[in-house]
Motif scaffolding. Structure first.
Motif, PDB file in Angstrom:
ATOM      1  N   PHE A   1      45.177 -23.705  18.365  1.00 30.66           N
ATOM      2  CA  PHE A   1      44.396 -22.990  17.337  1.00 30.66           C
ATOM      3  C   PHE A   1      44.903 -21.462  17.023  1.00 30.66           C
ATOM      4  N   ALA A   2      45.158 -21.538  15.561  1.00 27.89           N
ATOM      5  CA  ALA A   2      45.638 -20.270  15.264  1.00 27.89           C
ATOM      6  C   ALA A   2      44.657 -19.127  15.388  1.00 27.89           C
ATOM      7  N   PRO A   3      45.310 -17.770  15.963  1.00 25.41           N
ATOM      8  CA  PRO A   3      44.400 -16.654  16.191  1.00 25.41           C
ATOM      9  C   PRO A   3      44.183 -15.884  14.785  1.00 25.41           C
ATOM     10  N   TRP A   4      44.592 -16.180  13.971  1.00 25.86           N
ATOM     11  CA  TRP A   4      44.665 -15.207  12.647  1.00 25.86           C
ATOM     12  C   TRP A   4      44.747 -16.290  11.574  1.00 25.86           C
ATOM     13  N   ASP A   5      44.325 -15.612  10.054  1.00 26.86           N
ATOM     14  CA  ASP A   5      44.489 -16.325   8.957  1.00 26.86           C
ATOM     15  C   ASP A   5      44.792 -15.372   7.811  1.00 26.86           C
ATOM     16  N   VAL A   6      45.196 -15.687   6.810  1.00 27.48           N
ATOM     17  CA  VAL A   6      45.171 -14.858   5.604  1.00 27.48           C
ATOM     18  C   VAL A   6      44.823 -15.719   4.418  1.00 27.48           C
ATOM     19  N   ALA A   7      43.807 -15.315   3.668  1.00 26.89           N
ATOM     20  CA  ALA A   7      43.153 -16.026   2.495  1.00 26.89           C
ATOM     21  C   ALA A   7      43.293 -15.129   1.331  1.00 26.89           C
ATOM     22  N   ALA A   8      43.072 -15.988   0.396  1.00 26.56           N
ATOM     23  CA  ALA A   8      43.023 -15.723  -1.259  1.00 26.56           C
ATOM     24  C   ALA A   8      41.481 -15.463  -1.414  1.00 26.56           C
TER      25      ALA A   8
ATOM     26  N   ALA B   1      39.352  -9.797  -6.827  1.00 34.32           N
ATOM     27  CA  ALA B   1      40.273 -10.533  -6.468  1.00 34.32           C
ATOM     28  C   ALA B   1      41.163  -9.777  -5.545  1.00 34.32           C
ATOM     29  N   GLY B   2      41.967 -10.683  -4.603  1.00 35.82           N
ATOM     30  CA  GLY B   2      42.868  -9.955  -3.815  1.00 35.82           C
ATOM     31  C   GLY B   2      43.031 -10.925  -2.630  1.00 35.82           C
ATOM     32  N   GLY B   3      43.577 -10.500  -1.569  1.00 32.52           N
ATOM     33  CA  GLY B   3      43.761 -10.898  -0.120  1.00 32.52           C
ATOM     34  C   GLY B   3      42.869 -10.449   0.985  1.00 32.52           C
ATOM     35  N   MET B   4      42.882 -11.547   2.014  1.00 31.93           N
ATOM     36  CA  MET B   4      41.865 -11.139   3.177  1.00 31.93           C
ATOM     37  C   MET B   4      42.624 -11.735   4.685  1.00 31.93           C
ATOM     38  N   PRO B   5      43.387 -10.705   5.073  1.00 29.55           N
ATOM     39  CA  PRO B   5      43.735 -11.203   6.445  1.00 29.55           C
ATOM     40  C   PRO B   5      42.478 -11.270   7.429  1.00 29.55           C
ATOM     41  N   GLY B   6      42.620 -12.014   8.411  1.00 26.59           N
ATOM     42  CA  GLY B   6      41.266 -12.242   9.448  1.00 26.59           C
ATOM     43  C   GLY B   6      42.021 -12.488  10.702  1.00 26.59           C
ATOM     44  N   PHE B   7      41.120 -12.282  11.764  1.00 24.01           N
ATOM     45  CA  PHE B   7      41.499 -12.338  13.103  1.00 24.01           C
ATOM     46  C   PHE B   7      40.265 -13.066  13.874  1.00 24.01           C
TER      47      PHE B   7
ATOM     48  N   VAL C   1      34.569 -30.946  15.243  1.00 24.69           N
ATOM     49  CA  VAL C   1      33.476 -29.916  14.635  1.00 24.69           C
ATOM     50  C   VAL C   1      33.913 -28.360  14.874  1.00 24.69           C
ATOM     51  N   ILE C   2      34.407 -27.675  14.103  1.00 22.74           N
ATOM     52  CA  ILE C   2      34.998 -26.246  14.520  1.00 22.74           C
ATOM     53  C   ILE C   2      34.173 -25.214  14.208  1.00 22.74           C
ATOM     54  N   ASP C   3      33.828 -24.260  15.130  1.00 21.83           N
ATOM     55  CA  ASP C   3      33.107 -23.402  14.983  1.00 21.83           C
ATOM     56  C   ASP C   3      34.044 -22.005  15.167  1.00 21.83           C
ATOM     57  N   LEU C   4      33.947 -21.089  14.269  1.00 25.69           N
ATOM     58  CA  LEU C   4      34.800 -19.876  14.192  1.00 25.69           C
ATOM     59  C   LEU C   4      34.081 -18.792  13.860  1.00 25.69           C
ATOM     60  N   VAL C   5      34.564 -17.616  14.329  1.00 25.60           N
ATOM     61  CA  VAL C   5      33.770 -16.313  14.209  1.00 25.60           C
ATOM     62  C   VAL C   5      35.047 -15.312  13.993  1.00 25.60           C
ATOM     63  N   THR C   6      35.373 -14.810  12.686  1.00 25.26           N
ATOM     64  CA  THR C   6      36.481 -14.022  12.496  1.00 25.26           C
ATOM     65  C   THR C   6      36.010 -12.661  12.094  1.00 25.26           C
ATOM     66  N   ILE C   7      36.991 -11.706  12.339  1.00 29.49           N
ATOM     67  CA  ILE C   7      36.872 -10.306  11.744  1.00 29.49           C
ATOM     68  C   ILE C   7      37.875 -10.276  10.486  1.00 29.49           C
ATOM     69  N   ASP C   8      37.498 -10.122   9.352  1.00 28.79           N
ATOM     70  CA  ASP C   8      38.460 -10.157   8.137  1.00 28.79           C
ATOM     71  C   ASP C   8      38.275  -8.686   7.607  1.00 28.79           C
ATOM     72  N   LEU C   9      39.527  -8.447   6.994  1.00 27.37           N
ATOM     73  CA  LEU C   9      39.750  -7.313   6.229  1.00 27.37           C
ATOM     74  C   LEU C   9      39.961  -7.348   4.770  1.00 27.37           C
TER      75      LEU C   9
END
Length: 210
Positions: free
Chosen positions: A156-163, A119-125, A92-100
């Motif tokens: 665990f990856a330190p960042w993400d990119v989302a649609a 619509a767009g993209g969202m990098p997050g850390f 069970v994974i709990d994450l907190v991210t700062i997204d842009l």
């Protein structure tokens, strides 16, 4: 030249140089958005046994390209995570991210209201990460993602990119307009490296311009 004409000419000369900056300023807006998010994980190694409820909020800068289309960006803080199934147990994974979020937004008038599309993209850390490890029938233990006990699970990856895609309605309020919308996001960077697990969330947001 009469005194009245002289005054009118002076007023015109004073206002004219200020017109371009005021027009440019009207194309830029600032606001806040906040609300509720329901997050889970997607992918072959994820399950939907337990979604994660949380909050999301941030500020944004709105650059209006014309009366209906704008480009929007700004940081937001969000809670993410979910449950992933691995051999022998669950995480069970709990994450907190700062997204842009970097979004193209459209406001389409419908009577006194407006249809909101984005619509767009969202990098997050990632700025926070904890894991509840459930193996077989053993009692669960809660660990930070960098705990050595989780080394067999993976990194665990330190960042993400989302649609990102969103739909909502703009509501006129006292000469301005607030927005109520739903936003869906899906990440493309594995939450755990080398595993088929990705962030996914749906958020209900209230948008308030300054």
């Amino acid at each position: 030249m009469t005194m009245r004409r002289t005054f009118r000419l002076a007023l015109l000369l004073a206002v004219a140089p200020a017109a371009p900056p005021l027009e440019a300023q009207s194309r830029v807006g600032v606001g806040v958005e906040f609300g509720y998010t329901r997050a889970d994980l997607d992918g072959a190694d994820a399950t939907s046994l337990e979604d994660r409820s949380g909050a999301v909020g941030g500020i944004f800068l709105d650059l209006r390209l014309n009366r209906r289309i704008a480009f929007t960006f700004g940081p937001s803080l969000a809670q993410r995570g979910g449950e992933a199934s691995l051999s022998g147990g669950n995480l069970v994974i709990d994450l907190v991210t700062i997204d842009l979020p970097l979004l193209i937004r459209a406001r389409l008038p419908v009577g006194s209201f407006a249809l909101l599309l984005e619509a767009g993209g969202m990098p997050g850390f990632r700025i926070g990460c904890n894991v509840e490890l459930q193996l077989g029938g053993a009692p669960s233990s809660r660990l930070p993602c960098n705990d050595p006990a989780l080394d067999p699970v993976g990194t665990f990856a330190p960042w993400d990119v989302a649609a990102v895609a969103g739909l909502g309605v703009g509501i006129p309020v006292r000469g301005s307009q607030v927005g109520l919308k739903a936003r869906l996001s899906r990440g493309f960077i594995p939450v755990i490296e080398s595993r088929d697990i990705y962030n996914r969330s749906i958020s209900i947001l209230l948008e308030l311009p300054f």
